[in-house]
Design a protein around this motif. Structure first.
Motif, PDB file in Angstrom:
ATOM      1  N   LEU A 168       0.843  -1.194   0.000  1.00  0.00           N
ATOM      2  CA  LEU A 168       0.000   0.000   0.000  1.00  0.00           C
ATOM      3  C   LEU A 168       0.880   1.246   0.000  1.00  0.00           C
ATOM      4  N   SER A 190      -0.658  10.256   1.540  1.00  0.00           N
ATOM      5  CA  SER A 190      -1.952  10.232   2.229  1.00  0.00           C
ATOM      6  C   SER A 190      -1.767  10.514   3.717  1.00  0.00           C
ATOM      7  N   ARG A 229      -6.996  -0.195   5.068  1.00  0.00           N
ATOM      8  CA  ARG A 229      -7.831  -0.035   3.869  1.00  0.00           C
ATOM      9  C   ARG A 229      -9.160   0.640   4.213  1.00  0.00           C
ATOM     10  N   MET A 275      -8.562   4.140   4.188  1.00  0.00           N
ATOM     11  CA  MET A 275      -8.367   4.606   2.811  1.00  0.00           C
ATOM     12  C   MET A 275      -9.668   4.607   2.019  1.00  0.00           C
ATOM     13  N   GLU A 305     -11.051   1.970   1.136  1.00  0.00           N
ATOM     14  CA  GLU A 305     -10.883   0.860   0.199  1.00  0.00           C
ATOM     15  C   GLU A 305     -11.183  -0.472   0.878  1.00  0.00           C
ATOM     16  N   PRO A 359     -12.550  -3.861   1.629  1.00  0.00           N
ATOM     17  CA  PRO A 359     -13.195  -4.816   0.723  1.00  0.00           C
ATOM     18  C   PRO A 359     -14.623  -5.101   1.157  1.00  0.00           C
TER      19      PRO A 359
END
Length: 540
Positions: A360, A365, A398, A401, A403, A405
């Protein structure tokens, strides 16, 4: 007699890396190699490129006698190493030709033989019950006989440092008897493991100056100085180092072959292994541990899983600039790798480095870094631990982020029943109600415990929608109790290791209820697998 190394001699003979895992290392409590396992260890050591592999004591142990027979009959095809048989000199008052143990050394068909002999006056008189003259004759006769039979001979001068400290002339007479009779190397043994590095270096240097003999070093680890003592001896003039894989051996062990080799190559610049072989150090260390049925030492120098692991935020900040600021070598040099551990000590630099390790890119960020670091600190304050749960940590990052899943299922409820029968048999049954791909699914399964039953029921519910579920298995399951004011109110932390045909991953769950903590860890495990399976499908 003075023996020097001729100019132009190949390095493999100018410096001996000598392994005694199969003899001295096998004396560790809890280790018992079969002959097949001894052959497997020998092959690994040869792959690494050590110069000499001591296979055992033929004639004294039936297992070792069989090992040498099978090796000589073609089951051990060594490319780099010479096989060594270990044994004692002739007995006092017994002609060498009639000594059965000496004959067994010849019968082993090993090209090299290492003889052990007492080098301490007190051991000669008290243990052998003979005098110095006869002890030296035992050494000389046996060496001369074996050399005449075409064998290369090394002498292990047992208790040498203690003996030299007590009576140096006696200890040197034993060395002289061996080398004058034809022994290639006089190995100075710290058999009781009680010497310290400066003393070892001083003694080796002194003996080298007084004799001119080629010297070796063999150190036990009773003061945790075996590796340091070995390196000190080499720096003082020894050119033959005896070690064992992972430091296995009697009592506290021996000098660790992998630490000694790492130091010889990376610190002293001695290329004691074939080109490229140093990168096999970690693999061979772990493979030998598996054969010995011992867990690899995570904190072992050079080859341990934690040898290049960094936890403190201060370390991570510096490593972000240059990894060599906190790594004494490039980890890949010895087949290892650097890891960043993310805990409540972690700052944003740790998260960024860990993200890079996980694939990642978080460099651009700052908000994700800040929020991830804050979330880790909050959860760890509640008992969570991400240090050994990279999969759960990746899911957390994630999520920050945006993101995260898509979960492979949504829970409606689960129920676990434990049934203990009158005959003492215990069974567990779990039922899960989940929504999978827009459908409500109910599945029930039994297991040998509540967590096993819950895991089986969840798999049953997911199998029709996710074929990859069949490849995922529960590899390990660990429970930690985090005490609160009352024992029954303690927080439970569950660490789950899952795996498929390609890899393993770890997830964590925390809750006062052990079943719920397990459920959280299982959910993360399947979410992580779902994410990686989707990524592979997308790539395809």
């Amino acid at each position: 007699m003075v023996r020097t190394t001729p100019a132009g001699t190949p390095l493999g003979d100018r410096f001996h890396l000598y392994d005694t895992t199969l003899r001295d290392g096998a004396q560790r409590e809890g280790i018992s190699y079969s002959v097949t396992e001894k052959l497997a260890v020998a092959r690994l050591l040869d792959e690494l490129g050590v110069g000499f592999i001591e296979g055992g004591w033929p004639g004294a142990l039936p297992k070792d006698t069989e090992f040498f027979a099978r090796a000589a009959d073609g089951e051990l095809d060594l490319r780099h190493a010479a096989l060594v048989a270990f044994g004692a000199t002739r007995k006092a008052g017994v002609p060498v030709e009639q000594d059965r143990q000496v004959r067994a050394l010849l019968d082993s068909r090993a090209p090299v033989i290492t003889l052990v002999a007492k080098a301490d006056l007190r051991h000669i008189t008290a243990a052998l019950r003979t005098d110095v003259a006869e002890n030296c004759a035992m050494v000389a006769d046996t060496v001369r006989f074996l050399v005449r039979e075409g064998r290369r001979v090394f002498l292990d001068a047992e208790h040498f440092f203690d003996g030299y400290h007590h009576d140096p002339d006696c200890a040197l007479r034993v060395l002289d008897a061996a080398v004058t009779a034809g022994a290639d190397v006089a190995v100075l043994c710290d058999t009781n493991g009680g010497r310290l590095p400066l003393e070892v270096a001083e003694t080796v240097g002194e003996v080298a100056a007084r004799t001119g003999f080629r010297l070796g070093i063999h150190c036990q680890d009773d003061t945790s100085c075996a590796v340091a003592n070995t390196i000190a001896a080499v720096q003082a003039g020894a050119s033959h180092a005896q070690c064992t894989a992972n430091g296995y051996g009697e009592r506290a062990g021996n000098a660790d072959l992998f630490a000694v080799t790492g130091n010889l190559v990376t610190k002293l610049g001695l290329p004691v292994l074939p080109p490229g072989a140093l990168a096999e150090l970690s693999r061979v260390s772990h493979a030998v541990a598996r054969i010995a049925n011992l867990a690899p030492n995570a904190h072992q120098a050079y080859v341990g899983n934690s040898a290049f692991a960094h936890k403190a935020g201060l370390h991570a900040s510096a490593i972000k600039v240059d990894p060599e600021l906190y790594n004494h070598i490039v980890p890949e040099t010895v087949g290892n790798g650097m890891r960043v551990l993310v805990t409540e000590m972690a700052g944003q630099a740790s998260i960024e480095l860990k993200g890079r390790e996980l694939g990642l890119d978080l460099a651009g960020s700052p908000e994700v870094l800040r929020c991830s670091a804050r979330r880790v600190k909050e959860l760890e304050a509640q008992g969570w631990s991400f240090e050994s749960a990279d999969a759960s940590l990746e899911l957390l990052i994630r999520a920050e982020m945006a993101e995260a899943p898509e979960a492979p299922f949504a829970l409606e409820s689960y129920r676990v029943v434990l049934d203990r029968r009158q005959d003492g048999e215990i069974t567990s049954e779990a039922t899960v109600r989940v929504r999978v791909a827009g459908r409500r699914v109910i599945a029930t399964a039994e297991g040998n415990g509540p967590v096993h039953a819950l895991d089986a029921a969840l798999r049953e519910a997911l199998r029709p929608a996710y074929p990859w579920i069949a490849s995922v298995g529960l590899v390990d399951y660990k429970v930690s109790i985090l005490p609160q004011e009352q024992g029954t109110d303690a927080i439970t932390r569950v660490l789950v290791e899952s795996g498929d045909e390609e890899r393993t991953w770890r997830t964590v769950g925390v809750h006062p209820n052990i079943v719920e903590a397990s459920w959280l860890a299982l959910c993360d495990a399947l979410a992580y697998k779902s994410m990686t399976a989707a990524a592979l499908t997308g790539a395809a």
